[in-house]
Design a protein around this motif. Structure first.
Motif, short mmCIF file in Angstrom:
data_model
loop_
_atom_site.label_atom_id
_atom_site.label_comp_id
_atom_site.label_asym_id
_atom_site.label_seq_id
_atom_site.Cartn_x
_atom_site.Cartn_y
_atom_site.Cartn_z
N VAL A 165 0.84 -1.20 0.00
CA VAL A 165 0.00 0.00 0.00
C VAL A 165 0.87 1.25 0.00
O VAL A 165 1.99 1.24 0.53
CB VAL A 165 -0.97 0.02 1.21
N ASP A 166 0.35 2.30 -0.59
CA ASP A 166 1.03 3.60 -0.58
C ASP A 166 1.15 4.09 0.86
O ASP A 166 0.20 3.96 1.65
CB ASP A 166 0.21 4.59 -1.41
N PHE A 167 2.30 4.66 1.21
CA PHE A 167 2.53 5.05 2.60
C PHE A 167 1.52 6.09 3.09
O PHE A 167 0.98 5.96 4.19
CB PHE A 167 3.96 5.56 2.80
N ASP A 168 1.23 7.11 2.28
CA ASP A 168 0.26 8.12 2.70
C ASP A 168 -1.13 7.51 2.89
O ASP A 168 -1.84 7.85 3.84
CB ASP A 168 0.20 9.26 1.69
N GLU A 169 -1.50 6.61 1.99
CA GLU A 169 -2.80 5.95 2.12
C GLU A 169 -2.85 5.07 3.38
O GLU A 169 -3.86 5.00 4.07
CB GLU A 169 -3.10 5.11 0.88
N HIS A 170 -1.73 4.41 3.65
CA HIS A 170 -1.62 3.58 4.86
C HIS A 170 -1.76 4.44 6.11
O HIS A 170 -2.51 4.09 7.04
CB HIS A 170 -0.28 2.86 4.82
N LEU A 171 -1.07 5.57 6.14
CA LEU A 171 -1.20 6.48 7.28
C LEU A 171 -2.65 6.92 7.46
O LEU A 171 -3.17 6.87 8.58
CB LEU A 171 -0.34 7.73 7.04
N ALA A 172 -3.28 7.35 6.38
CA ALA A 172 -4.67 7.81 6.47
C ALA A 172 -5.58 6.68 6.94
O ALA A 172 -6.50 6.91 7.75
CB ALA A 172 -5.13 8.34 5.10
N PHE A 173 -5.32 5.48 6.48
CA PHE A 173 -6.14 4.32 6.86
C PHE A 173 -6.01 4.04 8.35
O PHE A 173 -7.02 3.82 9.04
CB PHE A 173 -5.69 3.10 6.04
N VAL A 174 -4.79 4.03 8.86
CA VAL A 174 -4.58 3.75 10.29
C VAL A 174 -5.17 4.86 11.15
O VAL A 174 -5.81 4.59 12.17
CB VAL A 174 -3.08 3.51 10.57
N ILE A 175 -4.98 6.11 10.76
CA ILE A 175 -5.58 7.23 11.51
C ILE A 175 -7.09 7.04 11.58
O ILE A 175 -7.70 7.17 12.65
CB ILE A 175 -5.21 8.58 10.87
N ALA A 176 -7.71 6.73 10.43
CA ALA A 176 -9.17 6.55 10.38
C ALA A 176 -9.62 5.37 11.24
O ALA A 176 -10.69 5.41 11.84
CB ALA A 176 -9.62 6.37 8.93
N ALA A 177 -8.79 4.32 11.31
CA ALA A 177 -9.14 3.15 12.13
C ALA A 177 -9.08 3.46 13.61
O ALA A 177 -9.86 2.93 14.41
CB ALA A 177 -8.20 1.99 11.79
N LEU A 178 -8.14 4.33 14.00
CA LEU A 178 -7.96 4.64 15.42
C LEU A 178 -8.87 5.75 15.92
O LEU A 178 -9.24 5.77 17.10
CB LEU A 178 -6.49 5.01 15.68
N ALA A 179 -9.20 6.69 15.06
CA ALA A 179 -9.93 7.89 15.48
C ALA A 179 -11.22 7.60 16.25
O ALA A 179 -11.48 8.26 17.27
CB ALA A 179 -10.21 8.79 14.28
N PRO A 180 -12.05 6.63 15.85
CA PRO A 180 -13.28 6.38 16.61
C PRO A 180 -13.04 5.89 18.04
O PRO A 180 -13.96 5.87 18.85
CB PRO A 180 -14.00 5.30 15.79
N HIS A 181 -11.81 5.49 18.33
CA HIS A 181 -11.48 4.93 19.64
C HIS A 181 -10.58 5.87 20.46
O HIS A 181 -9.93 5.44 21.40
CB HIS A 181 -10.78 3.58 19.46
N ALA A 182 -10.57 7.13 20.08
CA ALA A 182 -9.68 8.10 20.73
C ALA A 182 -9.88 8.17 22.23
O ALA A 182 -8.92 8.31 22.99
CB ALA A 182 -9.85 9.49 20.10
N ASP A 183 -11.13 8.03 22.69
CA ASP A 183 -11.39 8.12 24.12
C ASP A 183 -10.66 7.03 24.90
O ASP A 183 -10.18 7.26 26.01
CB ASP A 183 -12.88 8.08 24.42
N VAL A 184 -10.55 5.85 24.32
CA VAL A 184 -9.83 4.75 24.96
C VAL A 184 -8.32 4.91 24.78
O VAL A 184 -7.55 4.80 25.73
CB VAL A 184 -10.29 3.39 24.37
#
Length: 195
Positions: A165-184
């Motif tokens: 995967v493209d590095f920028d796309e990978h970064l965006a993907f991981v950020i999006a995966a983690l963001a809904p769980h920011a409180d934890v």
């Protein structure tokens, strides 16, 4: 249980082996990223999630990369009947083991492990946390050698490359995966980070 252990069983085991709230939060972050990639690749979300959750099971007790982590966890997981694909992925995430990364799950674990920790570290120093975080802001922090100095920047890029995967796309993907769980993930006080 296709992986030989339920998610609840994996969480209980993790809590028995890991007292550090920050390490527990790291393993949760990797679980969240792994579940997101499982959905992306059409794979078994439970197996991928449990793999992410347990990948550093023994790190607190046996941190030595030469004869401890992840070997001790692999033996324990084998003893309790966890699926071989989970155990092998956990072994392959550590470069020191010298195992090839043959499956998408193995490559995904390697790609999200250090990056998840780095993204959370970036979020800690931002007033907005994970909200609105961009790949550009993470890459800017990667250029600051003193920030999260233990993180191998080359490995972050190598993980995305191995996953294909493209590095920028990978970064965006991981950020999006983690963001809904920011409180934890961004809880600052000690306490049970269970979701």
């Amino acid at each position: 249980m296709p992986g030989g252990i339920s998610r609840d069983g994996a969480w209980t085991l993790l809590c028995e082996w890991t007292e550090s709230d920050s390490l527990r939060r790291h393993m949760l972050a990797v679980e969240y990223a792994m579940r997101a990639y499982a959905r992306h690749f059409g794979a078994d979300e439970e197996i991928w999630g449990i793999t992410g959750l347990l990948h550093d099971l023994d790190y607190e007790r046996y941190p030595s990369l030469e004869d401890g982590h992840p070997r001790v966890a692999m033996r324990e997981l084998e003893r309790i009947g966890v699926a071989d694909e989970i155990i092998r992925a956990i072994g392959s995430h550590a470069d020191e083991m010298g195992l090839s990364r043959d499956s998408e799950m193995e490559r995904a674990l390697y790609a999200v492990d250090e990056l998840s920790g780095f993204v959370v570290a970036c979020a800690y120093v931002r007033p907005q946390g994970l909200e609105g975080m961009t790949p550009k802001s993470v890459k800017k922090k990667m250029k600051t050698a003193s920030f999260a100095a233990a993180v191998d920047r080359a490995q972050l890029r190598r993980g995305a490359e191995q996953l294909g995967v493209d590095f920028d796309e990978h970064l965006a993907f991981v950020i999006a995966a983690l963001a809904p769980h920011a409180d934890v993930l961004l809880a600052r006080a000690d306490g049970d980070p269970s979701p």
